[in-house]
Design a protein around this motif. Structure first.
Motif, PDB file in Angstrom:
ATOM      1  N   THR A  20       0.815  -1.216   0.000  1.00  0.00           N
ATOM      2  CA  THR A  20       0.000   0.000   0.000  1.00  0.00           C
ATOM      3  C   THR A  20       0.850   1.269   0.000  1.00  0.00           C
ATOM      4  OG1 THR A  20      -1.972   1.016   0.980  1.00  0.00           O
ATOM      5  CG2 THR A  20      -0.288   0.293   2.510  1.00  0.00           C
ATOM      6  N   PRO A 167      -3.802  -5.201  16.088  1.00  0.00           N
ATOM      7  CA  PRO A 167      -4.686  -6.154  15.410  1.00  0.00           C
ATOM      8  C   PRO A 167      -5.069  -7.305  16.332  1.00  0.00           C
ATOM      9  CG  PRO A 167      -2.656  -5.746  14.152  1.00  0.00           C
ATOM     10  CD  PRO A 167      -2.446  -5.226  15.536  1.00  0.00           C
ATOM     11  N   THR A 170      -5.402 -11.993  12.469  1.00  0.00           N
ATOM     12  CA  THR A 170      -5.332 -11.496  11.098  1.00  0.00           C
ATOM     13  C   THR A 170      -4.981 -12.656  10.188  1.00  0.00           C
ATOM     14  OG1 THR A 170      -4.576  -9.371  11.962  1.00  0.00           O
ATOM     15  CG2 THR A 170      -4.260  -9.761   9.612  1.00  0.00           C
ATOM     16  N   ALA A 197      -9.406 -10.248  10.844  1.00  0.00           N
ATOM     17  CA  ALA A 197      -9.047  -9.123   9.987  1.00  0.00           C
ATOM     18  C   ALA A 197      -8.241  -9.606   8.791  1.00  0.00           C
ATOM     19  CB  ALA A 197      -8.239  -8.100  10.783  1.00  0.00           C
ATOM     20  N   ASP A 200      -4.846  -6.345   4.472  1.00  0.00           N
ATOM     21  CA  ASP A 200      -4.984  -5.026   3.861  1.00  0.00           C
ATOM     22  C   ASP A 200      -5.759  -4.060   4.743  1.00  0.00           C
ATOM     23  OD1 ASP A 200      -7.412  -6.340   3.421  1.00  0.00           O
ATOM     24  OD2 ASP A 200      -7.676  -5.527   1.409  1.00  0.00           O
ATOM     25  N   GLU A 201      -6.585  -4.576   5.662  1.00  0.00           N
ATOM     26  CA  GLU A 201      -7.283  -3.692   6.600  1.00  0.00           C
ATOM     27  C   GLU A 201      -6.289  -3.073   7.577  1.00  0.00           C
ATOM     28  OE1 GLU A 201     -11.704  -5.201   7.325  1.00  0.00           O
ATOM     29  OE2 GLU A 201     -10.241  -6.773   7.809  1.00  0.00           O
ATOM     30  N   VAL A 202      -5.384  -3.890   8.092  1.00  0.00           N
ATOM     31  CA  VAL A 202      -4.355  -3.368   8.998  1.00  0.00           C
ATOM     32  C   VAL A 202      -3.433  -2.426   8.235  1.00  0.00           C
ATOM     33  CG1 VAL A 202      -2.542  -3.974  10.632  1.00  0.00           C
ATOM     34  CG2 VAL A 202      -4.495  -5.519  10.311  1.00  0.00           C
ATOM     35  N   ALA A 204      -4.114  -0.502   5.736  1.00  0.00           N
ATOM     36  CA  ALA A 204      -4.749   0.799   5.488  1.00  0.00           C
ATOM     37  C   ALA A 204      -4.569   1.726   6.687  1.00  0.00           C
ATOM     38  CB  ALA A 204      -6.232   0.602   5.174  1.00  0.00           C
ATOM     39  N   VAL A 224      -7.880  -3.170  15.839  1.00  0.00           N
ATOM     40  CA  VAL A 224      -8.367  -3.776  14.591  1.00  0.00           C
ATOM     41  C   VAL A 224      -8.706  -5.220  14.914  1.00  0.00           C
ATOM     42  CG1 VAL A 224      -7.932  -3.995  12.118  1.00  0.00           C
ATOM     43  CG2 VAL A 224      -6.566  -2.386  13.448  1.00  0.00           C
TER      44      VAL A 224
END
Length: 231
Positions: A20, A167, A170, A197, A200-202, A204, A224
């Motif tokens: 990302t 998190p 994950t 999770a 890619d959520e973490v 972001a 998260v």
């Protein structure tokens, strides 16, 4: 464009963070192999990595993301010396190495008179604890959260910001193995969202903290975990 040092970037959350950030920023990515290989079980590794990353990024690092970590079981019934060795290895990799890199980052920014950001990938375990075989893991992540808060309070006046991300489970290879070992459906029943999770959520959230979070957010600890632990 920021110059970013990311540890633990070869898979899972770290790889997602790298993906990302890579389109818009210059990255130096540590892993256990490759150009910036480093084994944080070796006490000499963090300082050596910092020097090599600084060289790779033309003498300037703007953001440090501490993601490298291990999640090794350390059962209570191990021989005492082995149990202690498990603690020392996990704390060295998960916490002490991150502390050394954070210190080097802070002094770099102080010496150059530039702002900087530290993003620490901690864990839900920092708040909720973990399994009986993972006292050491939970303690290492709780230490990372406390370190983040301390850095934020101490150096905000210098434009140095610090954030921690916690998190829950994950969907990395490590988490898949753990879910299977703990009876996945039962464990998932403890997560109101109904799933773990995704990396890619973490990622972001890590990207936001590394590049866009407003300065007044410094010291924030972001969860998260699908509401499996709320505070």
């Amino acid at each position: 464009m920021a110059n970013i040092l990311l540890t633990g970037g070869s898979r899972g959350i770290g790889a997602a963070i790298a993906d990302t950030l890579r389109p818009d920023h210059a990255l130096a990515v540590q892993s256990t192999s490759g150009p910036l290989a480093a084994d944080f079980a070796d006490p000499a590794a963090p300082a050596d990595l910092w020097a090599r990353a600084l060289d790779a990024l033309d003498g300037r690092i703007d953001v440090l993301i501490n993601n490298a970590g291990v999640f090794d079981a350390n059962p209570l019934d191990l021989p005492h010396a082995d149990w202690v060795a498990g603690w020392e290895r996990t704390l060295r990799i998960n916490l002490t190495a991150a502390a050394e890199l954070s210190r080097l980052a802070v002094t770099h920014w102080q010496d150059t008179g530039t702002p900087g950001r530290i993003v620490n990938i901690a864990s839900r375990a920092a708040h909720r604890g973990d399994s009986p075989a993972h006292w050491h893991y939970a303690a290492s992540k709780a230490g990372m959260v406390a370190m983040t808060k301390t850095i934020a309070r101490a150096y905000a006046k210098d434009g140095i910001l610090a954030f921690a991300i916690c998190p829950g489970f994950t969907m990395t290879g490590m988490a898949e193995d753990y879910l299977a070992s703990r009876g996945g459906d039962k464990l998932l029943a403890d997560i109101p969202l109904g799933r773990v999770a995704m990396p890619d959520e973490v990622a972001a959230i890590a990207r936001f903290c590394a590049t866009d979070a407003p300065p007044s957010m410094t010291g924030a600890v972001l969860d998260v975990n699908g509401a499996s632990y709320v505070r």
